[in-house]
Write a protein that holds these residues in place. Structure first.
Motif, PDB file in Angstrom:
ATOM      1  N   UNK A 296       9.625  53.719 -11.993  1.00  0.00           N
ATOM      2  CA  UNK A 296      10.194  52.553 -12.662  1.00  0.00           C
ATOM      3  C   UNK A 296      11.710  52.623 -12.584  1.00  0.00           C
ATOM      4  N   UNK A 297      12.332  51.506 -12.223  1.00  0.00           N
ATOM      5  CA  UNK A 297      13.782  51.398 -12.251  1.00  0.00           C
ATOM      6  C   UNK A 297      14.173  50.400 -13.325  1.00  0.00           C
ATOM      7  N   UNK A 298      14.990  50.840 -14.265  1.00  0.00           N
ATOM      8  CA  UNK A 298      15.493  49.992 -15.336  1.00  0.00           C
ATOM      9  C   UNK A 298      16.898  49.542 -14.942  1.00  0.00           C
ATOM     10  N   UNK A 299      17.012  48.323 -14.461  1.00  0.00           N
ATOM     11  CA  UNK A 299      18.295  47.802 -13.999  1.00  0.00           C
ATOM     12  C   UNK A 299      19.180  47.491 -15.205  1.00  0.00           C
ATOM     13  N   UNK A 300      20.389  48.015 -15.188  1.00  0.00           N
ATOM     14  CA  UNK A 300      21.320  47.744 -16.263  1.00  0.00           C
ATOM     15  C   UNK A 300      21.136  48.605 -17.492  1.00  0.00           C
TER      16      UNK A 300
ATOM     17  N   UNK B 296      25.251  55.582 -10.898  1.00  0.00           N
ATOM     18  CA  UNK B 296      24.642  54.273 -11.075  1.00  0.00           C
ATOM     19  C   UNK B 296      24.557  53.964 -12.555  1.00  0.00           C
ATOM     20  N   UNK B 297      24.603  52.676 -12.889  1.00  0.00           N
ATOM     21  CA  UNK B 297      24.388  52.231 -14.255  1.00  0.00           C
ATOM     22  C   UNK B 297      22.937  51.834 -14.504  1.00  0.00           C
ATOM     23  N   UNK B 298      22.078  52.132 -13.532  1.00  0.00           N
ATOM     24  CA  UNK B 298      20.646  51.902 -13.683  1.00  0.00           C
ATOM     25  C   UNK B 298      19.953  53.233 -13.990  1.00  0.00           C
ATOM     26  N   UNK B 299      18.684  53.167 -14.272  1.00  0.00           N
ATOM     27  CA  UNK B 299      17.884  54.368 -14.499  1.00  0.00           C
ATOM     28  C   UNK B 299      16.608  54.290 -13.682  1.00  0.00           C
ATOM     29  N   UNK B 300      16.375  55.305 -12.876  1.00  0.00           N
ATOM     30  CA  UNK B 300      15.131  55.388 -12.100  1.00  0.00           C
ATOM     31  C   UNK B 300      14.345  56.606 -12.577  1.00  0.00           C
ATOM     32  N   UNK B 301      13.077  56.370 -12.908  1.00  0.00           N
ATOM     33  CA  UNK B 301      12.172  57.418 -13.369  1.00  0.00           C
ATOM     34  C   UNK B 301      10.990  57.523 -12.437  1.00  0.00           C
ATOM     35  N   UNK B 302      10.525  58.735 -12.205  1.00  0.00           N
ATOM     36  CA  UNK B 302       9.288  58.957 -11.456  1.00  0.00           C
ATOM     37  C   UNK B 302       8.414  59.912 -12.263  1.00  0.00           C
TER      38      UNK B 302
END
Length: 469
Positions: free
Chosen positions: A436-440, A394-400
């Protein structure tokens, strides 16, 4: 249920990509900084220099000369300002006898003067921040305990800054505990600091950050240029990890807690990068962010090294036992005023005298320390664990992340930076979400962390985002 937050690249472009410091809303920190007075710092440095020598093996019975008189004066100074403030400082001597060795020619009592400000929060007070300066001094010959060695910059400047911080904070509330220490035996091999670090490790004290202030007295370098708007902060947590793991492998001994932590951290670095993302690096970034937020125009220059070449400071025994630890030092040193006998040679006066100290500059460095320590000690603990989701392309970033273990958390701040940047460049507040998901924003291009906040905007150090093994 875990709360989540999705942030799109369009929103990022509207402002989150340029980090704007939070407003300075904490009245406690503002009060602490206002109390740090360059005139009082000057008086304290002159008093310390007037003891003639503070060599570790110098006179102890005299009230006017030697290290014994100096340590009694430091303790009395702290006791007096604590009484004037009706403060909560617990001031005491901590001593041990150091056997004869390479720089001690006889068994010698090493006495640290320690003032402890306990945190008000039952959980938060277990976190400890320690700040130090060393009150011993030396002449050209490190074993010369009789010659005059005023040690105004090295390191009455650091001790005066520590006293100023302790007196300014004595009656102010902090969630975590702050320890203010004037240590001895630095010039003889970091002896006082080593004992404090050894005892802290044995007691499993939760030291979240240690700062030593050593040679913070002059803004004028040996090149004749005055740099009153910057201070160096030496911070490298990787080297001690490498040394510990290699030593453990050579000795084939059972791992202690630091060796295990070091091995796991190095394995994480191998998987994700983050050579400059040890707890010490995160602590240094937090110090820089708070110091520059509260004292605009005064820059903290991060140096990704343990210390200067051919020198060492009292943070090193803490680093070597796995504690985050850093060193403040003036921007360009003049070695003619360090470790020198008092003399004139070729028309130049050598020696570490008060006349070569910039007292206003010392006060600025003290305020940088105090802003960072007070902000960190008033903020909640960092999130316990932060993970970067790498399970899919993915070109997004998901953090928990896991919630902070302390109460009164006002929210969380996600920070990120390019892999070559020494400081966090971008941020976004996630409220009380723990996802948090940082799209793009591609996880391949950045390093990430999460900070916990209180209502006044005080930040914890960042917890680095790792990945599951």
């Amino acid at each position: 249920m875990r709360r989540s937050f999705v942030l799109h690249a369009a929103a990022l472009m509207l402002g989150a990509l340029a980090v704007i410091p939070a407003s300075a809303d904490d009245a406690v920190i503002a009060r602490v900084l206002e109390r740090i007075d360059a005139r009082q710092i000057a008086a304290d440095i002159r008093t310390l220099a007037a003891f003639g020598t503070r060599h570790t093996m110098s006179e102890t019975a005299s009230e006017r000369r030697g290290i014994g008189a100096a340590r009694r004066w430091i303790k009395q100074r702290l006791d007096n300002c604590n009484a004037e403030r009706k403060g909560r400082l617990g001031v005491r001597f901590i001593s041990h006898v150091e056997p004869a060795g390479r720089r001690i020619d006889r068994p010698t009592e090493i006495v640290n003067v320690v003032a402890t400000l306990p945190g008000f929060d039952p959980v938060g007070r277990e976190r400890v921040y320690l700040v130090s300066g060393h009150y011993d001094s030396r002449a050209s010959d490190v074993m010369d305990a009789k010659a005059d060695a005023p040690g105004a910059n090295d390191d009455a400047s650091g001790v005066a800054a520590v006293i100023a911080m302790a007196c300014a904070m004595a009656d102010q509330p902090t969630r975590a505990t702050i320890v203010f220490a004037a240590v001895a035996g630095e010039e003889q091999g970091l002896l006082g600091a080593d004992r404090l670090a050894r005892d802290a490790a044995a007691a499993h004290t939760r030291i979240e950050g240690m700062i030593t202030n050593d040679i913070i007295g002059s803004s004028l370098g040996d090149d004749g240029v005055r740099r009153a708007d910057t201070v160096r902060l030496f911070a490298d947590g990787l080297t001690p990890m490498l040394k510990t793991v290699l030593a453990n492998e050579r000795n084939q001994a059972g791992e202690d807690a630091f060796a295990k932590q070091a091995r796991e951290q190095l394995a994480q670095i191998a998987r994700i990068g983050g050579e400059h993302d040890t707890p010490t690096h995160q602590f240094a970034r937090a110090v820089k962010r708070a110091a520059e937020r509260w004292q605009p125009g005064f820059a903290v220059q991060l140096i990704a090294r343990r210390d200067r070449f051919l020198r060492g400071g009292d943070h090193l025994p803490f680093l070597e036992r796995g504690f985050p630890a850093v060193r403040f030092t003036e921007p360009v040193e003049d070695f003619r005023h360090q470790h020198q006998d008092l003399r004139e040679t070729d028309g130049y006066r050598y020696g570490d005298l008060p006349e070569y100290v910039d007292f206003d500059y010392v006060a600025r460095v003290a305020r940088a320390n105090a802003a960072a320590l007070a902000s960190l000690a008033r903020a909640p603990a960092a999130p316990a664990r932060v993970l970067l989701d790498t399970r899919s392309l993915s070109n997004d970033t998901r953090l928990t992340w896991d919630a902070s273990t302390e109460r009164d958390v006002a929210g969380y701040r996600v920070v990120w930076r390019e892999t070559t940047s020494p400081v966090w460049q971008y941020q976004h507040d996630a409220g009380n979400a723990r996802e948090l998901t940082l799209k793009g924003v591609s996880k391949d291009n950045y390093l990430f962390g999460v900070i916990a906040l209180d209502a006044e905007g005080n930040e914890s150090a960042a917890r680095f985002a790792g990945i599951e093994p």
